[in-house]
Write an enzyme that holds these catalytic residues in place. Structure first.
Site, PDB file in Angstrom:
ATOM      1  CG  LEU A 477      33.508  59.490  32.452  1.00 26.03           C
ATOM      2  CD1 LEU A 477      32.028  59.756  32.308  1.00 26.03           C
ATOM      3  CD2 LEU A 477      33.787  58.012  32.439  1.00 26.03           C
ATOM      4  CG  ASP A 478      40.079  61.220  27.278  1.00 26.57           C
ATOM      5  OD1 ASP A 478      39.425  61.821  26.402  1.00 26.57           O
ATOM      6  OD2 ASP A 478      41.321  61.233  27.342  1.00 26.57           O
ATOM      7  CB  THR A 479      34.888  60.528  24.235  1.00 28.03           C
ATOM      8  OG1 THR A 479      35.224  61.906  24.022  1.00 28.03           O
ATOM      9  CG2 THR A 479      33.727  60.443  25.199  1.00 28.03           C
TER      10      THR A 479
END
Length: 602
Positions: A477-479
């Site tokens: 998960l990479d914002t």
């Protein structure tokens, strides 16, 4: 162009869609020649037939009315057959010779006699679109004989537009009619049609009475070429060969307007008043123009203008004229007297209306004394019980039965870490807890994604590309990633990839990542329905599987930093060899002045 006896709201029927205006005027012109006059049913059947004819291949420009008549079914209702037959009878063939151009006549030569008109000269030819636009009125050249041409609808509309701003019998009204008579050389029948189109039925009746009186006097007096045994003057004026009698009838028809009885109500020019700040010369000019358009022909204008210039002026101009003794002087003296008058500056006065005292009776809404009902803060009571729920305390518009039911959101699963320290409640900055569910609603918890220093936020997801079976994989998960990245191993078979430029922490790259424009389904553990993406990035090196912001924005989640029970450790900071800014240009070599110049003073 007589009156149409029917219930149509407008005197001119509307043209069917797709038919040119000049073609529709030809059909109307032929229909108005029918005796008796066509009805609304005839025009309705004509429009219906023309709508069908417009879809046939024989509809050409110009129209061949003979072919058009062959399309009429046998026993077709209405009088469509008679209308088409009139157009067929008067259709101009392409081989017909052109009309001769009138040659200028010298003073020493005698004008040639006009050619004998055909017996059907009163029947107008079909309308032909002019090559150049012409403006009404058009005068004949000097010495050229005027040729009779019946009215067309556009001619009547142009004449009515010219006289719409003029009073009946005024000089402008009579001059327009004289030019029309000189141009078209109308017969008695054409003049009657023009009168019915321009004036009301009352004016037509009065004009008819005055015209009969003038004709009787002219027949008694005697006219050149008039034969009492050949019929009345109106009948002989319809003969194209009797040019002299036609001119006499036209003059009598025009003279009947000047003998009409005057109107009983005040004319429009009598109500023209000078404004408080209007210059006197502008007021007199308005009066002059109104009298030119409103006075009957032959009425003296000067005495009426002098009388109105004093009686309808404002009070200040009237005082000036009275002081100088020019209440009934020539108009030039009155203008010179008031030309230096300018409106005085009025002192602005603020008029405040006193507020009425409050009533002594109680308000019908709240029952209290001391205010008006319009100022009452109590809402207006309903007149009776609600017709939906029979509750007398609210209006129908406020009934709870009219409110749509609230849709329940999709319940989301909770993905919490196993440590017990993360379940403690946290107070927010402005008060309140992390989760504040409404007591009357079910608790709906959003997915919580922990961010730890020891491990990356990795989820087990399933990805389906091009409708294939979802394949499980571990995704990061990479914002900070705009687009989702998947490895090439998850894509079945060869697909069309597009080159793209990626800017990351290590600089630019256009070889490792390609753009895949194929629908993508991502099944997340905390969401029942999959996330659908229209495109994503494809890692050709099969190293990265990243869930970016394009997928995270479809599933509302919450990122939090869990408390770390271990003590903080101070580690040495090592500068990396590549920090990702090498692709930027060097900064400019410009001397930087201090922002605050006063700070450098001793």
């Amino acid at each position: 162009m007589g009156q149409i006896h029917g219930l149509s709201p407008t005197p001119i029927p509307k043209a069917p869609r797709g038919l040119s205006t000049h073609h529709w005027l030809n059909f109307l012109q032929a229909a108005y020649r029918l005796q008796p006059r066509p009805s609304d049913f005839d025009f309705q059947q004509l429009r219906r037939f023309l709508k069908l004819a417009l879809k046939t291949p024989i509809w050409l420009n110009p129209i061949d009315y003979s072919l058009l008549a062959s399309l009429i079914p046998k026993g077709y209702p209405g009088r469509v057959v008679e209308i088409i037959n009139i157009l067929v009878k008067n259709q101009v063939s392409p081989s017909a010779p052109a009309a001769p151009v009138p040659t200028p006549i010298c003073p020493t030569t005698t004008p040639p006699p006009p050619p004998p008109p055909s017996p059907e000269a009163h029947v107008p030819p079909p309308y032909v679109e002019p090559t150049t636009t012409q403006c009404f009125p058009i005068l004949h050249p000097p010495g050229a004989p005027s040729a009779h041409r019946p009215w067309q609808m556009k001619d009547l509309q142009a004449i009515k537009q010219e006289v719409s701003s003029s009073a009946l019998g005024s000089p402008q009204f009579m001059q327009t009619l004289r030019l029309a008579v000189q141009q078209f050389d109308p017969t008695a029948k054409d003049l009657q049609d023009l009168l019915q189109y321009l004036c009301s039925s009352l004016v037509v009746s009065l004009h008819h009475q005055q015209l009969n009186t003038l004709i009787t006097e002219a027949e008694t007096r005697g006219m050149t070429g008039y034969n009492p045994m050949a019929g009345p003057l109106r009948m002989q004026a319809n003969n194209p060969a009797q040019q002299g009698l036609r001119r006499e009838y036209q003059n009598l028809w025009l003279a009947a307007f000047s003998t009409l009885p005057g109107n009983t109500r005040d004319p429009s020019w009598a109500a023209i008043l000078q404004g408080l700040e209007e210059p006197y010369c502008a007021f007199v000019e308005r009066l002059n123009v109104a009298l030119d358009n409103g006075l009957p022909e032959g009425t003296p204008k000067e005495p009426i203008l002098r009388s109105l210039a004093y009686s309808n002026a404002n009070k200040e101009c009237q005082k000036i004229l009275q002081a100088r003794g020019h209440t009934n002087s020539p108009l030039g003296e009155m203008l010179r007297t008031c030309q230096a008058w300018t409106p005085k500056d009025k002192t602005k006065v603020l008029v405040v209306q006193p507020r009425r005292p409050p009533p002594t009776q109680p308000c019908f809404r709240c029952g209290k004394v001391g205010h008006w009902s319009r100022d009452c803060t109590q809402p207006r009571p309903p007149p009776g019980p609600c017709p939906l729920c029979q509750d007398p305390s609210h209006w129908k518009r406020d009934c709870p039965q009219l409110k749509p039911p609230q849709e329940e959101g999709e319940p989301l699963l909770l993905d919490l870490p196993s440590t017990s320290g993360t379940t403690e409640e946290k107070n927010l900055l402005k008060g309140g807890d992390l989760i504040s569910p409404h007591p009357d609603q079910d608790i709906s918890i959003l997915p919580l994604i922990p961010l730890r220093q020891q491990q990356q936020p990795i989820l087990g997801v399933r990805i389906s590309v091009m409708g294939q079976t979802p394949q499980p994989t571990q995704a990061l998960l990479d914002t900070g990633a705009d687009l989702t990245v998947i490895p090439q191993t998850l894509v079945p078979g060869p697909v069309k990839l597009h080159d793209t430029l990626i800017l990351g922490a290590s600089g630019q790259t256009n070889t490792q990542f390609k753009l895949l424009q194929t629908p993508l389904h991502i099944f997340l553990p905390f969401r029942r329905s999959p996330v659908i993406l229209s495109s994503c990035l494809l890692d050709t090196h099969n190293k990265w599987t990243i869930i970016g912001r394009d997928a995270l924005q479809q599933c509302q989640g919450l990122l939090y930093l869990p408390d770390d029970p271990s003590p903080h450790q101070l580690l040495p900071i090592a500068t990396p060899n590549t920090i990702g800014l090498e692709h930027l240009p060097p900064p400019p070599q410009v001397d930087q002045f201090p922002l605050n110049l006063s700070a450098s003073r001793p």
